[in-house]
Design a protein around this motif. Structure first.
Motif, PDB file in Angstrom:
ATOM      1  N   THR A  67       4.482   5.059  -2.678  1.00 37.39           N
ATOM      2  CA  THR A  67       3.860   4.044  -1.798  1.00 37.39           C
ATOM      3  C   THR A  67       4.894   3.055  -1.275  1.00 37.39           C
ATOM      4  O   THR A  67       4.655   2.390  -0.267  1.00 37.39           O
ATOM      5  CB  THR A  67       2.751   3.249  -2.523  1.00 37.39           C
ATOM      6  N   LYS A 112      -5.758   2.980  -3.977  1.00 34.61           N
ATOM      7  CA  LYS A 112      -6.421   2.518  -2.750  1.00 34.61           C
ATOM      8  C   LYS A 112      -7.000   1.119  -2.917  1.00 34.61           C
ATOM      9  O   LYS A 112      -6.986   0.302  -1.994  1.00 34.61           O
ATOM     10  CB  LYS A 112      -7.540   3.492  -2.361  1.00 34.61           C
ATOM     11  N   SER A 124      -1.873   3.448   0.982  1.00 35.30           N
ATOM     12  CA  SER A 124      -2.327   4.457   1.926  1.00 35.30           C
ATOM     13  C   SER A 124      -2.076   5.822   1.294  1.00 35.30           C
ATOM     14  O   SER A 124      -0.962   6.343   1.320  1.00 35.30           O
ATOM     15  CB  SER A 124      -1.572   4.328   3.252  1.00 35.30           C
ATOM     16  N   SER A 161       3.514   0.738   1.853  1.00 33.32           N
ATOM     17  CA  SER A 161       2.308  -0.035   1.567  1.00 33.32           C
ATOM     18  C   SER A 161       2.651  -1.401   0.977  1.00 33.32           C
ATOM     19  O   SER A 161       3.531  -1.518   0.122  1.00 33.32           O
ATOM     20  CB  SER A 161       1.409   0.719   0.580  1.00 33.32           C
TER      21      SER A 161
END
Length: 428
Positions: A325, A355, A360, A374
């Protein structure tokens, strides 16, 4: 239990001695129990899973003394095991129940095994089917698919078995049965899995033949007690490797970590992603190679992880997903269906919990797709009783902009009882 995790950490700096390898700790007790003489173990992992293994073998008549991370096992060989008078409770440990089924399949007595609610959902036929083909009489809930499982062993015949999927636990169970069977037992793997069982057979004076993906043992061998020093667990070190890579201004060193080639997928993947990771090899620690690992904050890129790499890092995929991420680009994880039958369905659990923190990420049938870059925020997340999910979420909180609350934090003690004390030691 619900815990508010530390967030917005500015850096991680320091050194850690990672607790003993869980897979090797389990096996040290098992081999000590079926060997002749007094086996001593140092740096034993005192997590709940490994303590379940000790408790089960005590019920089988084995004298075991434990003081913190030092264990002494008085073995009398396979024939020294006695019929238990109560069920063997493996707790949350899949390694305990599957490898123990291999040992019990050759014993001419009755035993019943059970575990917690997580174990009750994990399929056992991948182990019980080949053991039944060798001659063990096994039954359980839903025709032997789930625990509780009963077994009456003895009179095993060696055979050749091709694993339908890569699994060190299944391979080890069959090998342990093969040590008690008539003739030769051969296991053929689809891809290489961790080889701690093979190494330990040799360490205890036994013989095992490895030819590529074929592993063979002959029955009737006598194992002799020895000393086992358990190296640090690379699966536990993985959480701090990732933490050191993604928290700004960090440098973390982990001492005497096991770097068995069948377990170093996490190192290979992090290097492929561009991590600033240094491996300082120290040589061999008993039967297993060890090294010091140093990680500093890294600029990472997305990659594809698939095929033969998966068995070498199957337990590290939750924390690799978090690492991804924070990479540039997209990371794709394939061929990891095995994640669905771990302590949780780790594909769905990893995706759903990350999440919640703003990652994502999406699930696929055999893995996940993680879009990098992210910015994680706060939220309420849950380990669902899975120790590796709990630790992954704790590391995620370090780079979250707001407070993260973790439910079922106590699951972490299964494999890393001192996880939070080690983490707090690094926070500056």
């Amino acid at each position: 239990m619900t815990t508010v995790l530390t967030s917005q950490v500015k850096r991680l700096v320091g050194e850690l001695s990672i607790p003993g390898d869980k897979s090797i700790s389990h096996r040290s007790v098992m081999f000590g129990a079926i060997a002749h003489g007094k086996t001593t173990v140092s740096n034993f992992l005192t997590g709940e899973d490994c303590l379940s293994t000790i408790a089960c073998f005590r019920k089988l008549g084995v004298t075991i003394h434990q003081h913190e991370d030092k264990v002494e096992i008085i073995g009398k060989g396979f024939d020294g095991l006695v019929e238990p008078t109560e069920r063997l409770d493996v707790g949350n440990s899949g390694t305990t129940i599957r490898l123990m089924l291999g040992i019990l399949s050759g014993r001419p007595f009755y035993a019943a095994l059970e575990g917690d609610s997580s174990i009750a959902k994990r399929p056992m036929t991948r182990v019980t089917n080949p053991l039944s083909q060798m001659g063990a009489v096994i039954d359980g809930r839903e025709n032997g698919k789930f625990t509780p499982i009963s077994i009456r062993g003895g009179n095993l015949e060696g055979f050749t078995y091709e694993l339908p999927m890569a699994s060190a636990q299944v391979k080890s169970a069959i090998i342990l049965a093969g040590l008690q069977a008539n003739g030769t037992t051969t296991v053929i793997e689809p891809s290489k899995t961790r080889d701690h069982t093979e190494r330990m057979i040799r360490q205890f004076g036994g013989e095992v033949s490895v030819d590529g993906l074929k592993v063979s043992v002959t029955g009737g061998q006598t194992l002799q007690a020895t000393h086992v020093h358990v190296p640090g667990d690379i699966s536990s070190a993985a959480f701090f490797l990732v933490a050191g890579a993604i928290v700004p201004n960090s440098e973390v060193t982990m001492r005497n970590v096991g770097i068995n080639p069948s377990r170093t997928g996490i190192i290979d993947v992090m290097l492929q992603m561009g991590a600033s990771l240094h491996v300082s090899e120290e040589g061999k620690d008993a039967a297993e190679p060890v090294a010091d690992l140093t990680i500093t904050t890294s600029s990472l890129k997305g990659i594809t992880i698939e095929g033969d790499m998966i068995p070498r890092l199957i337990d590290e995929i939750p924390i690799i997903a978090l690492l991804a991420t924070q990479a540039n680009g997209t990371t794709v994880i394939k061929d990891a269906e095995e994640l669905k039958v771990k302590e949780t369905n780790r594909i769905d659990t990893v995706v759903n919990e990350l999440k919640k923190l703003g990652a994502s990420i999406e699930a696929t049938d055999d893995g996940m797709i993680i879009h990098g870059g992210s910015k994680l925020h706060g939220g309420q997340v849950n380990s669902y009783g899975d120790h590796r999910i709990g630790m992954m979420l704790a590391i995620a909180s370090l780079i979250s902009s707001e407070e993260v609350t973790l439910e079922n934090e106590e699951a972490i003690s299964v494999s890393y009882p001192m996880f939070f004390s080690h983490l707090n030691k690094l926070i500056n």
